[in-house]
Design an enzyme around this catalytic site. Structure first.
Site, short mmCIF file in Angstrom:
data_model
loop_
_atom_site.label_atom_id
_atom_site.label_comp_id
_atom_site.label_asym_id
_atom_site.label_seq_id
_atom_site.Cartn_x
_atom_site.Cartn_y
_atom_site.Cartn_z
N LYS A 71 0.85 -1.20 0.00
CA LYS A 71 0.00 0.00 0.00
C LYS A 71 0.89 1.25 0.00
O LYS A 71 1.89 1.29 0.73
CB LYS A 71 -0.89 -0.04 1.25
CG LYS A 71 -1.95 1.06 1.33
CD LYS A 71 -2.81 0.85 2.60
CE LYS A 71 -3.96 1.83 2.72
NZ LYS A 71 -4.80 1.58 3.92
N SER A 146 -9.76 1.45 2.84
CA SER A 146 -8.93 2.30 2.01
C SER A 146 -7.87 1.54 1.21
O SER A 146 -7.37 2.07 0.23
CB SER A 146 -8.24 3.35 2.87
OG SER A 146 -7.36 2.76 3.79
N SER A 170 -9.80 -0.98 7.01
CA SER A 170 -9.24 -0.82 5.66
C SER A 170 -8.53 -2.02 5.07
O SER A 170 -8.17 -2.00 3.90
CB SER A 170 -8.29 0.37 5.63
OG SER A 170 -9.04 1.55 5.48
N1 GLN Z 1 -13.27 3.55 6.39
C1 GLN Z 1 -12.62 4.01 7.56
C2 GLN Z 1 -12.28 5.47 7.43
O1 GLN Z 1 -12.67 6.06 6.49
C3 GLN Z 1 -11.42 3.18 7.86
C4 GLN Z 1 -10.22 3.54 7.09
C5 GLN Z 1 -9.00 2.75 7.47
O2 GLN Z 1 -9.10 1.71 8.11
N2 GLN Z 1 -7.87 3.28 7.11
O3 GLN Z 1 -11.64 6.04 8.24
#
Ligand code: GLN
Length: 490
Positions: A71, A146, A170
């Protein structure tokens, strides 16, 4: 092919690291235009490394010659690291994240950096400054976020392993939506050194794979104490070689029934029940439990993560690295900061910095931030009570299968609600995994989430692996996959 099989074949001389990397790069070449999974592909560097591994002959470690993707919020020496944000334009890290260091030491070969929601803030990769990634099961839909690029890359069989970060879901959410395995270890297990911080008390790095076995292998490589991370846990890593025994006799699976009903698709609930039945047939026992504070997970999470983000992202000021916008004549220092941050950050990141600054400000701190921290403790107590009676807790990973790109972009609250089942594990620090457990009527993947006791990844992985021994969802290739030639079925 799994990472474990591939590494074994390379070690046995049946194939080479160069062949493995070439296959991966060919697939990326064919499919990347459809999937947009990668921010950067480092073909030459990967091939060079493969050649030198092959030339050295001896095995470097358990991932010898295995192509992987990282990532794009983890630092890689000499390779741009953008967090899919304009504000990091031109940033080339002078050091490797600990995870990257350990993976390369184990013989893995990075082929590229994958797309994400800007600074990992989002559930669909649509907040990426580089545009969204696509779901290999249906390219008009999100792969989740994400870490959507990493999930899409593994689901499309471009690499057997990829790595993501999980702050509120994420890793698990995109894994669920793409039909693969996504694993978030216990907070502190995997070093955050070199991970661009979003919310430091929640962030945790983990693997994407097609099998639990591969996820465990990857975990054994990246996990364990690191003195570079002050929150790194000193606990010894579990013995994963013996953990995946296929035996769940007597395992008690907590099911928070009251928390499951509302807003969850029928197909998801059906797949969830049949997943429980699969484990029960192997001798596990589902037990109803109560997690009374779980429904507050979303508001608590979005108060805490924005507060921490507002503090973490203050470092991007145009002074030390990344973007600095052109100065206008007579600009003050403050104007330079403002201009850079205004042009460098996207709308969701700005929203969170403002929200986070607000909840930490004098007068609101007690009402919002402190209150959220208190509820976070109550949630942890819910789980601690549950774990007196059960060994793992099961829920769906997401309330719906992958949604259409663009469907939720205008309504942040709808987008935040996707995280209902995943944020608890981050707020409590507990290890949690998503495994494929079915398909919707339109053949979109469905994820089954299991959450374990702190530092008891062994039991969690054993349960998830046992489930995969009796199911074949993870062996099905999506239409847009390297294994299908990248062509959709009729
Ligand atoms: N969807 C969650 C957010 O928008 C989690 C994102 C993540 O785990 N980085 O913060």
């Amino acid at each position: 092919m799994t990472a474990a099989t591939l590494a074994t074949q390379i070690r046995a001389g049946e194939t080479t690291a160069v062949a493995a990397v070439e296959r991966s790069l060919d697939g990326i070449k064919r499919l990347e235009a459809k999937l947009s999974a990668f921010n950067t592909v480092i073909a030459e560097r990967a091939l060079d490394r493969a050649r030198s591994l092959d030339a050295a002959g001896a095995s470097t470690g358990p991932l010898h010659g295995v192509p992987i993707a990282i990532k794009d919020n983890m630092c890689t020496v000499g390779v741009p690291t953008t967090a899919s944000s304009k504000i990091l334009a031109g940033f080339i890290p002078p050091y490797n994240a600990t995870v990257v260091e350990r993976l390369e030491r184990a013989g893995a070969i990075i082929v590229g950096k994958t797309n994400l929601d800007e600074f990992a803030m989002g559930s669909s990769t649509e907040n990426s400054a580089l545009g969204p990634s696509k779901n290999p099961w249906d390219v008009t839909r999100t792969p989740g976020g994400s870490s959507g690029g990493s999930a899409a890359a593994v689901a499309a069989r471009l690499v057997p392993l990829a790595f993501g970060s999980d702050t509120g879901g994420s890793i698990r959410q995109p894994a669920g939506l793409c039909g693969i395995v996504g694993f978030k270890p216990t907070y502190g297990r995997v070093s955050r050194y070199g991970l661009l911080a979003f919310a430091s008390s929640l962030d945790q790095i983990g693997p994407f794979a097609t099998t639990v076995d591969d996820a465990a292998l990857a975990f054994s490589v990246i996990g364990g104490f690191d003195s570079h991370d002050s929150t790194s846990a000193p606990e010894a890593m579990p013995d994963l070689a013996t953990a995946l025994s296929g035996n769940v006799k007597g395992l008690r699976i907590g099911v928070p029934r009251a928390f499951l009903g509302e807003g969850v698709d029928d197909a998801i609930l059906k797949a969830f029940e049949s997943a429980l039945a699969t484990l029960a047939a192997r001798g596990a026992t589902p037990v109803d439990i109560d997690l009374p504070h779980a429904p507050y997970g979303i508001p608590v999470y979005y108060l805490i993560c924005t507060a921490e983000a507002s503090s973490n992202l203050a470092r991007y000021d145009g002074v030390r690295y990344g973007l600095r916008t052109k100065l206008e004549k007579d600009d003050s220092l403050l104007q330079m900061y403002e201009r850079t941050r205004d042009q460098g950050f996207g709308p969701e990141v700005k929203r969170r910095i403002m929200l986070g600054t607000y909840v930490l400000s004098a007068g609101y701190y007690d009402a919002y931030y402190l209150k959220a921290q208190q509820v976070r403790t109550l949630l942890l107590q819910d789980y601690q009570r549950a774990f007196e009676h059960v060994d793992v807790v099961a829920t769906p990973t997401t309330p719906t299968p992958a949604f259409k790109l663009g469907e939720k972009t205008s309504d942040p609250v709808q987008m935040y609600l996707n995280d209902i089942f995943t944020v608890s594990a981050n707020l409590t620090g507990l290890p949690s995994i998503s495994v494929p457990c079915g398909f919707s009527s339109t053949r979109l993947p469905i994820g089954f989430q299991l959450t374990g006791r702190a530092f008891d990844e062994a039991t969690l992985l054993r349960a998830a692996d046992t489930f995969q021994r009796d199911t074949t969802f993870h062996t099905e290739n999506p239409p847009f996959a390297e294994a299908t030639g990248g062509k959709p079925r009729d």
